[in-house]
Structures are given as C-alpha cells and as structure tokens.
Design a protein around this motif. Structure first.
Motif, mmCIF file in Angstrom:
data_model
loop_
_atom_site.group_PDB
_atom_site.id
_atom_site.type_symbol
_atom_site.label_atom_id
_atom_site.label_comp_id
_atom_site.label_asym_id
_atom_site.label_seq_id
_atom_site.Cartn_x
_atom_site.Cartn_y
_atom_site.Cartn_z
ATOM 1 N N VAL A 138 34.059 -86.601 17.648
ATOM 2 C CA VAL A 138 33.251 -85.392 17.840
ATOM 3 C C VAL A 138 31.757 -85.719 17.785
ATOM 4 O O VAL A 138 30.994 -85.312 18.660
ATOM 5 C CB VAL A 138 33.607 -84.326 16.786
ATOM 6 C CG1 VAL A 138 32.701 -83.099 16.904
ATOM 7 C CG2 VAL A 138 35.081 -83.923 16.931
ATOM 8 N N CYS A 156 35.557 -86.707 9.013
ATOM 9 C CA CYS A 156 34.195 -87.162 9.294
ATOM 10 C C CYS A 156 33.254 -86.477 8.302
ATOM 11 O O CYS A 156 33.192 -85.242 8.271
ATOM 12 C CB CYS A 156 33.803 -86.810 10.722
ATOM 13 S SG CYS A 156 32.065 -87.173 11.067
ATOM 14 N N CYS A 159 30.231 -84.316 10.537
ATOM 15 C CA CYS A 159 30.520 -83.026 11.196
ATOM 16 C C CYS A 159 31.693 -82.301 10.545
ATOM 17 O O CYS A 159 32.034 -81.193 10.936
ATOM 18 C CB CYS A 159 30.795 -83.235 12.684
ATOM 19 S SG CYS A 159 32.384 -84.033 13.038
HETATM 20 ZN ZN LIG Z 1 32.041 -86.212 13.151
#
Ligand SMILES: [Zn+2]
Ligand SMILES: [Zn+2]
Length: 319
Positions: A138, A156, A159
């Motif tokens: 992403v 992650c 994000c």
């Molecule tokens: Zn990410």
C-alpha cells in the motif's frame, strides 16, 4: 442462526454441550483426562489399566471414589477397552492398530486435551514487532510481524494496513524470526484455504458467505480495501475475512499461470502476493448478485478470474 426446528446439538455421548463441560468440573476428572493424554504421547498403546491410571492421578485415593469419577467420564471423554471382546469394549470401531486394554481417551477427550495443549506454552509467548522483509504493497513501508495474546499480526506500521491478524496457537513462536514467519505463513495458508474452500477448519461444517463493500464495514484498513468476503461457521463460531485473491488462491488455472511465470503460490507467503494480500487487482463487477473479478498480472500476461456470490470461479480470461 440455528434453525429452531433442528434438533439441539448433543455430544457423541448424547449430552448437551454444557453438561459435557460440567462433567469436567472436578480436579480428579481433569487429572484423569490429562494422565490419559500424557499416555498418548508414550510408547505403546495409549490405554492405562485402572490401577495404573489411579496410581498416576492419586495413588492415595479410595478406589471406589476414584472409580466414581472415572465412570462419569466413560462414554463421554474416556472409553474402556476390554480384553474379552466387543461386548465389553467401547473402542471406536475402525481405528487401526494395537490399542491395548484399559482406559483411554475417546476422540472427544483427545480433541479437548489437544486444544488445551495447543494453547499451552512454556515460557514467554510473545514476540516484539520485527521486520518481515516486505515492502508494504500500500505505502512502501517496512511491514512488521508480532505475536501477543495468541494473535499473530502482520501489519505495516506506517499506513497500518493489516496483512494478517489471526488467532494462532503459541507453538508458532518457537524459533527465530524467519522460522516463525515461515511457520505462520504455512499455518495461515491452511486455515485460509479451508475457509476459501467452504469448510470450517476447526469443526468441518459448512461456512456461510457474505460479501460487503469495504466502505460499509467497520474493519480496520477498510479505506484500502474494495470488498470483504466474510465466511462464518454457524456451528462453532469460527470465522474469517478473505480477500477475493485469497479465495481463488488454489484455483488450478491461477496456480499454473503463476507457476509458469516463476511464482509458486502454494508456498509463497500470502502477504507477498499483492493480488491476494490487497484489493489492488480486485474489481466489484456487480452487487446484486455479487460478482467480483481479480486480475493476476505477471511478465506482461494477465489472468482474470471472476467469482460469483458463492465464491465459485465462473469466468477465466487470459490476456
Ligand atoms: Zn503501508
Ligand atoms: Zn466450525
């Protein structure tokens, strides 16, 4: 929801589930189950004679009192394997091998003690967040894995996109980072594959299928997703959310398309496969009825699979 006209569930010993659990409300009975479970891990048949079992549980206990507790379990979690033939034996038919004589766990007792074993661990069953070695699909950040409270997460930190967030027994924490990652990737693959295939991986019942627009759910990371495929087992309460890419991961065309282009989707961790780990290659074609496409693109070629609302692949298009 359970159909009111269907019969209430009973254990194999014909007890309501809560009554079967209530049978365990005794230290002696718990010790009996554990002693029989330990016997399964030893050499030789997993059956103990009455005297051997009593010696292992509480050698000082009055014989008739011990027998009372033991007989409460017989037919539910324990069986007696007799020496004089079928009339005396409660051995589950069809089980091969030398089972010995005496008392042993029935399949319900084995499943129960195995569940407790699976969730038992010596030492600290936590892993601080560590680098997975994956660039977030992403945002490009460094994805991390962690284990706490029996949940293995792959996420992650930049994000907050969640790659995995699964109840995973603490056996997974044994070893260093790469070993743990490999093991949890394989464990999760089997759980996901069962849900994708429409079978509860815990109790073997059918599962239900519900599609939901990501924006209309409360799931974390929904702003990065198109659609959630929710599969639930109404019998045991097990449930999972799948991406459409995960749902078609064992499709034979997809497997060979990827294999011919150097990607083995049967062994690559799902979080490394962008088409399965995210919805970047997923398109909702219609909502009534649901039809969703996922496109796998490799080396300039593409394979698009379309699933219907039962998650069956109804179209395959190469381009
Ligand atoms: Zn990410
Ligand atoms: Zn189930």
């Amino acid at each position: 929801m359970r159909d009111d006209r269907s019969p209430a569930p009973r254990t194999f010993g014909s007890l309501p589930p809560a009554a079967a659990l209530q049978l365990l409300g005794s230290e002696v009975r718990a010790e009996i189950l554990w002693a029989l479970s330990e016997a399964r891990g030893e050499d030789g048949p997993p059956a103990l004679s009455f005297s051997e079992l009593r010696a292992r549980v509480d050698a000082d206990m009055d014989s008739s009192q011990f027998n009372y507790h033991l007989q409460e379990l017989v037919g539910q979690f324990v069986e007696r394997r007799g020496e004089s033939g079928a009339a005396e034996s409660q051995l589950v038919e069809g089980m091969a091998g030398d089972h010995g004589e005496g008392y042993a766990l029935r399949p319900e007792g084995t499943t129960l003690t195995r569940t407790v074993r699976a969730m038992s661990v010596a030492g600290d069953a936590e892993i601080e967040p560590f680098d997975v070695g994956l660039e977030c699909h992403v945002c490009g950040g460094a994805v991390e894995a962690a284990y706490a409270n029996a949940i293995f997460s792959v996420q992650c930190p930049d994000c907050e996109y969640l790659y995995d967030y699964n109840l995973t027994p603490p056996g997974v924490v044994d070893g260093d980072g790469d070993v743990v990652l490999s093991r949890v990737a394989r464990y999760n693959r089997h759980v996901r594959a069962a849900f994708a295939d429409g079978v509860c991986p815990y109790c073997a019942h059918d599962v239900t299928t519900t599609f939901a627009d990501a924006a209309e759910t409360a799931y974390p990371g929904r702003e990065h997703r198109e659609v959630f495929v929710h599969r639930a087992c109404e019998h045991c309460g097990n449930r999972d959310n799948l991406t459409v890419g995960e749902a078609v991961l064992t499709d034979p065309d997809l497997v060979s398309f990827c294999r011919e282009r150097g990607v083995d989707v049967t062994s690559t961790p799902i979080w490394e496969l962008a088409f399965a780990a995210t919805d970047h290659a997923t398109t909702v074609l219609s909502r009534d009825p649901w039809r969703v496409a996922v496109e796998v693109a490799l080396e300039g070629d593409a394979l698009e699979l379309v699933v219907d609302e039962s998650l069956s692949v109804v179209e395959r298009t190469y381009s």
